[in-house]
Design a protein around this motif. Sequence first.
Motif, PDB file in Angstrom:
ATOM      1  N   VAL A  89       0.826  -1.093  -0.048  1.00 44.98           N
ATOM      2  CA  VAL A  89      -0.051   0.098   0.134  1.00 44.98           C
ATOM      3  C   VAL A  89       1.057   1.206   0.054  1.00 44.98           C
ATOM      4  CG1 VAL A  89      -1.773   1.088   0.895  1.00 44.98           C
ATOM      5  CG2 VAL A  89      -1.719  -1.207   1.635  1.00 44.98           C
TER       6      VAL A  89
ATOM      7  N   TYR B 240      -0.309   4.555  -0.569  1.00 44.52           N
ATOM      8  CA  TYR B 240      -1.008   5.704  -0.265  1.00 44.52           C
ATOM      9  C   TYR B 240      -2.228   5.190   0.404  1.00 44.52           C
ATOM     10  CZ  TYR B 240       2.719   8.602  -1.978  1.00 44.52           C
ATOM     11  OH  TYR B 240       3.817   9.380  -2.258  1.00 44.52           O
ATOM     12  N   ASP B 241      -2.770   5.678   1.579  1.00 44.65           N
ATOM     13  CA  ASP B 241      -4.150   5.667   2.076  1.00 44.65           C
ATOM     14  C   ASP B 241      -4.667   7.043   2.352  1.00 44.65           C
ATOM     15  OD1 ASP B 241      -4.524   2.663   2.655  1.00 44.65           O
ATOM     16  OD2 ASP B 241      -2.968   3.072   4.168  1.00 44.65           O
TER      17      ASP B 241
ATOM     18  N   ASP C 222      -8.014   9.143   3.330  1.00 45.10           N
ATOM     19  CA  ASP C 222      -9.189   9.100   4.003  1.00 45.10           C
ATOM     20  C   ASP C 222      -9.623  10.593   4.516  1.00 45.10           C
ATOM     21  OD1 ASP C 222     -11.244   7.485   4.665  1.00 45.10           O
ATOM     22  OD2 ASP C 222     -10.543   7.424   7.033  1.00 45.10           O
TER      23      ASP C 222
ATOM     24  N   SER D 189       2.411   5.250   2.949  1.00 43.10           N
ATOM     25  CA  SER D 189       1.894   3.911   3.801  1.00 43.10           C
ATOM     26  C   SER D 189       2.869   3.187   4.195  1.00 43.10           C
ATOM     27  CB  SER D 189       0.582   3.398   3.373  1.00 43.10           C
ATOM     28  OG  SER D 189       0.271   2.213   4.048  1.00 43.10           O
TER      29      SER D 189
ATOM     30  N   ASP E 295      -9.465  -5.241   1.213  1.00 42.87           N
ATOM     31  CA  ASP E 295      -8.908  -4.062   1.730  1.00 42.87           C
ATOM     32  C   ASP E 295     -10.239  -3.187   2.103  1.00 42.87           C
ATOM     33  OD1 ASP E 295      -7.453  -2.240   3.244  1.00 42.87           O
ATOM     34  OD2 ASP E 295      -6.620  -1.366   1.381  1.00 42.87           O
TER      35      ASP E 295
ATOM     36  N   THR F  20     -12.718   7.577   0.575  1.00 45.77           N
ATOM     37  CA  THR F  20     -11.499   6.840   0.794  1.00 45.77           C
ATOM     38  C   THR F  20     -11.006   6.346  -0.592  1.00 45.77           C
ATOM     39  OG1 THR F  20     -12.250   6.169   2.968  1.00 45.77           O
ATOM     40  CG2 THR F  20     -10.427   5.006   1.941  1.00 45.77           C
ATOM     41  N   SER F  21      -9.645   6.321  -0.777  1.00 43.12           N
ATOM     42  CA  SER F  21      -8.948   5.993  -1.947  1.00 43.12           C
ATOM     43  C   SER F  21      -7.834   5.174  -1.463  1.00 43.12           C
ATOM     44  CB  SER F  21      -8.477   6.665  -2.954  1.00 43.12           C
ATOM     45  OG  SER F  21      -7.641   7.802  -2.481  1.00 43.12           O
ATOM     46  N   HIS F  22      -7.030   4.186  -2.090  1.00 42.76           N
ATOM     47  CA  HIS F  22      -6.026   3.521  -1.803  1.00 42.76           C
ATOM     48  C   HIS F  22      -5.285   3.295  -3.196  1.00 42.76           C
ATOM     49  CE1 HIS F  22      -7.560   2.348   2.180  1.00 42.76           C
ATOM     50  NE2 HIS F  22      -8.507   1.615   1.590  1.00 42.76           N
TER      51      HIS F  22
ATOM     52  N   TYR G 143      -1.914   1.052  -4.652  1.00 46.56           N
ATOM     53  CA  TYR G 143      -1.279  -0.048  -4.189  1.00 46.56           C
ATOM     54  C   TYR G 143      -0.008  -0.597  -5.526  1.00 46.56           C
ATOM     55  CZ  TYR G 143      -5.648  -1.295  -2.170  1.00 46.56           C
ATOM     56  OH  TYR G 143      -6.669  -1.227  -1.296  1.00 46.56           O
TER      57      TYR G 143
END
Length: 566
Positions: free
Chosen positions: A525, A527-528, A530, A537, A550, A557-559, A561
């Motif tokens: 990951v 970047y998280d 929120d 991250s 996840d 919220t976005s992630h 990877y």
Amino acid sequence: MKPPEAVLRKFRHVASRLPKRSWMSAGVILFAFACTVLLMSSHAATPTANYEVEAGTRSGNAGLASDSGASGGTAVKFGGSATGSDPLNLPLDPWWTGGNNFYKQFPAADAYGWSDPSFFPVVAFATNGDHADEVANMNNLGINTIITGAYDHTALKANHISVISEDYAPPATATDVVAYYLDDEGDGKYDNGYGDMNISGSGANESFSCATSTGCGFTETVYLNSKKRSGSTNVLSPFTNALTNGGGRMRYNGYTGGIIGGETKYAPFINDNLPATQRINSTTSVSVDSSYVGKKFQDIIGADRYWYEFSNILCPGSIYKTAGYEPDILNCPRASAYGRNVDNMRRMDSLDGAYQPLASDVELGCNESGGTPCISLGGIGGAMWSSTIHGGMMAFYFPNYGYQCNGSTWSGGYNPVRYCNATTTMGSLLKNLNTQFRTLAPVLNSPTLMYNSYQDTDDGNAATIDRSNYSSAGYTESKFNKNLDTMLKWYDGSYYLFSMINVNANPGSYQFTLPAGLNASSVQVLYDNDDMPGTASSRTIPVNGGAFTDSFAHEYTSHIYKITPT
């Protein structure tokens, strides 16, 4: 932006061998060798041209493919779907405009670094750059481009900030000016059509109105490509050529609901080519510079539909929804609706097969009319990444009517990009978010890989959705998970997956099913994002049975990877 009562008007890219026969063949070879030597010896006196084919406009069956051996990292491929150099050989998104390679065709942008793979445009609209301390602060926050009519070119160049200029005759030393600003929301102000147009005033003070009930938006846009609007210059004076005499600069145009609404009657704003001459009204016609004739109305595009700020107008129960627009958006406001803005723009742009970089604007505050509704701080990051996940090629802020630096107090006309340093809530939000765009620029500039299916299409009427006709003109559904919006890239030996829930999904945990053949023991990951856009991250998630899971705590919220095949 438009006041609420105007919103309903707004919803509308030889090998052949030498035969071995006799001693005469030796003579042929010697003759050819002599000619080659003569040709090479005279080459220095011969005019030459160097042009990156992949930087030009493509149509038909021409596409771009990743090629590490090519000068810009990509090459043109003809026939079939272009594929990346990733191990799975996934097809490329046909709409992808070439990333940084697109800007090689504009000498001013190319010289100022836009064609560098490490550059991704982070744009602040209507943001003055005439105070050195504010310009330095913008640079620290990660803003690298402003749209403005007020400049301190020395400060802007010292901080390497680009200008999309309202002044069509900047000083010769203003190498920071990479593009000219044409207009904002012409589709909303003047509607579609080549109707006659009235002109009042001159130079920077001129204004337009449609002379009849027929829309004149196309007329106005052609007109802006035919003239100069600098100071008190005569209204019909020749336009400073943005492709040659103007220093090889691009042209930017801003749109609103006509383009974002997806109704094809507005498509000429994006798809029509400029004519040699254009009737303005019964007494006036203008000529378009010969370097523009046959080109699009503009080169790069931004457009706005502010789902948070105008949620009282756009969301269920509003006049907009009552009129039947976007019937499949049930949960509103949502950050993922900004990706729908880009979907509609892309679909419009695809009608002629010649594509342009575009993005959805994101507000940084509240409704200008009464101070509410407002976008949340998490919504800012979610909306910016939603636009990018759906194909936006710029990070584009509308900072006026923004939050003050504490991130909670709203002030009409306040611009946090100018006034908030990185130690404040708003400054920290912007710096964290923009650091992600700047750090990931080489990835964002790489080709987008197709790992989705088509969900539905719009038949050209924004009030109806045809769910039985699946084609390349429709909205896409991620194969990672149909409830997610995703974008997949391949860069430097790894896949990069950008994700958030789609416009009608609910926050919660979701499983990502990896493409067949993608073997990995875990995903990293990066970047998280929120409630506030996050810094880097340190999480890793195990992959089991070709899938990982996840959670998404909020709708915004976005992630991001990184998946390295084993």
